[in-house]
Every structure is written in C-alpha cells, then in structure tokens.
Design an enzyme around this catalytic site. Sequence first.
Site, PDB file in Angstrom:
ATOM      1  CB  CYS A 227      26.583  28.797 -25.626  1.00 48.67           C
ATOM      2  SG  CYS A 227      27.339  28.489 -27.089  1.00 48.67           S
TER       3      CYS A 227
ATOM      4  CB  CYS B 105      29.897  28.346 -25.041  1.00 49.33           C
ATOM      5  SG  CYS B 105      29.294  29.306 -26.650  1.00 49.33           S
ATOM      6  CG  ASP B 106      29.169  26.971 -21.506  1.00 50.01           C
ATOM      7  OD1 ASP B 106      30.310  27.582 -21.592  1.00 50.01           O
ATOM      8  OD2 ASP B 106      28.291  27.901 -21.357  1.00 50.01           O
TER       9      ASP B 106
END
Length: 316
Positions: A134, A137-138
């Site tokens: 992701c 997300c990261d």
Amino acid sequence: MAKVYGTIIIGSGPSGYTAAIYAARSNMSVLVLQGYQTGGQLMQTSEVENYPGFEDGVMGPEMMEKFEKQAQRFGAELVPEDAIKIDTSAKPFTVTTDSAKYQGHTIIIATGASAQWLGLPNEQRLQGRGVSACATCDGFFFRGKDVVVVGGGDTAMEEATFLTRYANHVTLVHRRDSFRASKIMQDRARNNPKVSIVLESEVADVLGEEEVTGVRLRNVRTGEESTLDAHGLFIAIGHKPNTEIFKGLVQMDAQGYIDPVEYTMTNIPGIFAAGDVTDHRYRQAVTAAADGCRAAIDVERWLENQGIHVGIENWE
C-alpha cells in the site's frame, strides 16, 4: 432460551470493530467473529500515520488492540474463530465456526480483502520493514529513498506515480513485455522522470536482514539475474476480497467484491457488508471504519423497521 444476537459481525479489521462499537453502544447484542488472524491487514503494518487522532502515529497492531478494547467496553462479545458457513434459509440466520453455531437477526460481513503477494519467503519476513502492498499507507516512510514497484496494471502505475512524491527514484518491474494498464496511466508513469521501467523481469528475491536493502531481478526470457539496490518493495499485483464462503449467497461483482444493493445492505435483507470486502478503490483504514459505522446504523434502523428488539437485556 437460546441466544439470538442482534448482529453477528464477521471480521475484526477497522470496519468490523467500528461496526461493533456502534452497534454495541446502541445497546444491541453483538457478536464479533474475529477470525483466527484478528485485526485485519493493519496487523501487518508497522506504523500508521494517516489515521486521524494519532498525531504521532501508531503501530498497526497497537491501533487494532485499541479498536478491540473499545468494542469490548460497550459489551460486544468477541470470538477468535473463522466463520465457515452461513445458513440464510431460515431466520434468525445461523453462522457456523469450527466449534459452535451462532444465531443472529442480522449479519455484517467485514472480512476485508487480502493483498496478493509474490510468494517469496523473504517477502513475508520483511513485511513492515520495507515490503508493503500500500503506497498511500507507507509511501511517506520512503522519502528520499529508492523503491521498487511490482505490477503491470492501473494499480501499479498509480502506486509508482504516487511514490514519486516521496521517493528519490521508483523502478517499475513487470514480468510481461507490455502493461495491461490503461494508456493514460501508462503515460503518467512513463513520462515521470523519477520512474524507470524494467519489463520481462520478475523479483526473484528480496534482500536484507533487518530491512530491505535491494531486490534480485530475473529476466523471464533469458533467465539472467541482477541485483537492484532499493529500500522499499511495493507489491501491486492486486487484492483479493475474502468472500469465498459468501459466493452464491450474496451479490458480488466479477472480482468477488460484495456489491451492496441498498446502502450497506446486500441482496439478502438483514445481511450487510462493510469495508474492504466491498471496496476495490480506496482500501484505507479510515474508509473501512466509516463503512463499519454506516453498516451498524443501517442494521439498527433495519431491525427497528422489522420490529425486532435486540437489547442485551432481553435475548430472544
């Protein structure tokens, strides 16, 4: 008399726990079948920095522990088992696990979706330490670093382009000689000076002991191998909704994602769905949690319209 829950929630990610919090707080009798792997995908995430309310960030497992405790605080019962069968032929519905059968007037499906991985041993070992599925997300954690994205569809192009906001350089690796992504998405990646493309190649191994230091590439046509230094590996080969036991039961799209017909309710009245199990676009903890809230409110209103009283003080 046998217990009949107001709702049985299947799944224990952000959507499942949020549904439990809202439903239990409304004095509804709630059972959460957490699954043997509780907490959903966030249990494999090192640090979450984009969830509102955690200004310093929070570790994924710690965050899900807080969700769990909050659901328990309002009286939700938690069982760490997988649902293996659902019987909708009679009401109340019956949900079977390995050890018991449970009855509920409603069901909220919140089983989520799982990222598809390459199947490399080091890939699993280094999840959360440079390996991710992701970018939104990261990606922030890879500011100024070199990263690799694997995939050939729109998701891979989108992830690669997004990562250029943070990364020093992005190498997009695809095992075929052409991409299946739409032309506009391909053009965005190809025209970005921070993206380079390696075709007809696959990631043969992920390198690094404590964190990712590189990947070993293998040309699928010649078999020749090479090493590419990188601090991150993003797998973008798709997600698979965890809907196997619901096939033939509730309406789904071609990819297996549940397709609600009225707000969060499925084609079966009394069965609702929330979170990544219905979402192939956003796949964020905050959107999943919001979906759980919606499903719990929909359940409460549906039960009220049916004239079914499900307070914890009077089991039916």
